[in-house]
Design an enzyme around this catalytic site. Sequence first.
Site, PDB file in Angstrom:
ATOM      1  N   SER A  51      17.861  61.674  23.298  1.00  0.00           N
ATOM      2  CA  SER A  51      18.776  60.828  24.060  1.00  0.00           C
ATOM      3  C   SER A  51      18.370  60.768  25.529  1.00  0.00           C
ATOM      4  CB  SER A  51      20.211  61.340  23.934  1.00  0.00           C
ATOM      5  OG  SER A  51      20.691  61.193  22.616  1.00  0.00           O
ATOM      6  N   PHE A 104      22.911  54.324  31.980  1.00  0.00           N
ATOM      7  CA  PHE A 104      23.171  52.944  31.581  1.00  0.00           C
ATOM      8  C   PHE A 104      24.659  52.804  31.324  1.00  0.00           C
ATOM      9  CE2 PHE A 104      23.303  49.572  28.318  1.00  0.00           C
ATOM     10  CZ  PHE A 104      22.436  48.615  28.844  1.00  0.00           C
ATOM     11  N   GLU A 119      25.411  53.486  20.169  1.00  0.00           N
ATOM     12  CA  GLU A 119      24.493  52.347  20.153  1.00  0.00           C
ATOM     13  C   GLU A 119      24.646  51.522  18.879  1.00  0.00           C
ATOM     14  OE1 GLU A 119      20.542  53.373  21.470  1.00  0.00           O
ATOM     15  OE2 GLU A 119      21.352  54.849  22.853  1.00  0.00           O
TER      16      GLU A 119
END
Length: 391
Positions: free
Chosen positions: A98, A136, A370
Amino acid sequence: MPATPQSPLGLFATDELIGEDDRAIRDTVQQFVSDRIRPRVADWYEAASIPARELAVELGSLGLLGMHLEGYGCAGTTATAYGLACMELEAGDSGLRSLVSVQGSLAMFAIWKHGSEEQKQQWLPRMAAGEAIGCFGLTEPDFGSNPAGMRTRARKDGSDWVLNGSKMWITNGSIADVAVVWAQTDDKVRGFVVPTDTPGFTAPEITRKMSLRASVTSELVLDNVRLPESAVLPEARGLSGPLSCLTEARFGIIFGALGAARDCLQTAIGYAADREIFDKSLAGYQLTQAKLADMTLELGKGMLLALHLGRRKDAGTLRPEQVSLGKLNNVREAIAIARECRTILGAAGITAEYPIMRHANNLESVLTYEGTSEVHQLVIGQALTGQAAFR
């Protein structure tokens, strides 16, 4: 005499499908994980702490950060090599993969694909070296699978932008030097490159996690964060911008989840060979061999799928719905393999002496981040029927 045991992927001879250069990169990452990660990761997981900044520099020195991007200090490898690197990193721990995928496929990729030349020159070389860490910011507390509903907003104030809102479940957030933040504007969703020392930006770490404990997860809070016009990602307008980054990161998960599954399976095979029950090796029982055979089959099929999608990505023909196929299948099978391997180890399987429960717990997060399994099913369903069923 018993036959010489083979490795699970050795049965599929998948190495013959991988080019020499890509294998060399994979082997380098595998050695790094063996030397640097495996001896320590159980302690990091138990302590819910990881030396992320130190590791970022080491990963950068190996050329693994943004490795599949071209220029700006990035290694420019094939997508398949990047996938194989993710596989080896996640064989160590999902949190390690990750760290790399958020840095390279989300934060760096967003700037590389959608940013200005000034933004690229300012951030990408330092991020590739691990000297600057990125995060992000898309997901919000009430908007995960539906990012179009995000409440974070950016408004123009003269020549500046002012951002207000919050993001949730952000990997690397509290250690990041730069955040790529997505916000609603009067002109669709836009992306902003936000240095984390900007007044009004805070990133409290999320604690008490039972999964991805060897990973930094944070909330992002934006309280009247004022940015110049130059902070806007000029080439991203609308949700296609952040979604393109998510597709990039999901590709790494297709390979990465298999790394966790492979590590569990190899652990179970080794344990079964050494464990005696009723005066016989556990590996010699039919039920044990049936479990190992079924898991090997799913691991191998997942690997063949990953390599096929990797070739399509390298050829520039990979479509988002095909990424959904890979993410849905490989994570779903990986978590099933981890759970089945735990049964072979019995009570030993829940201890930190073995990696299986740690992988299983981590994969619970990988299963839903995700893109949840349900979202990927609907993406595939839309591709099959031509009808969107998200609402």
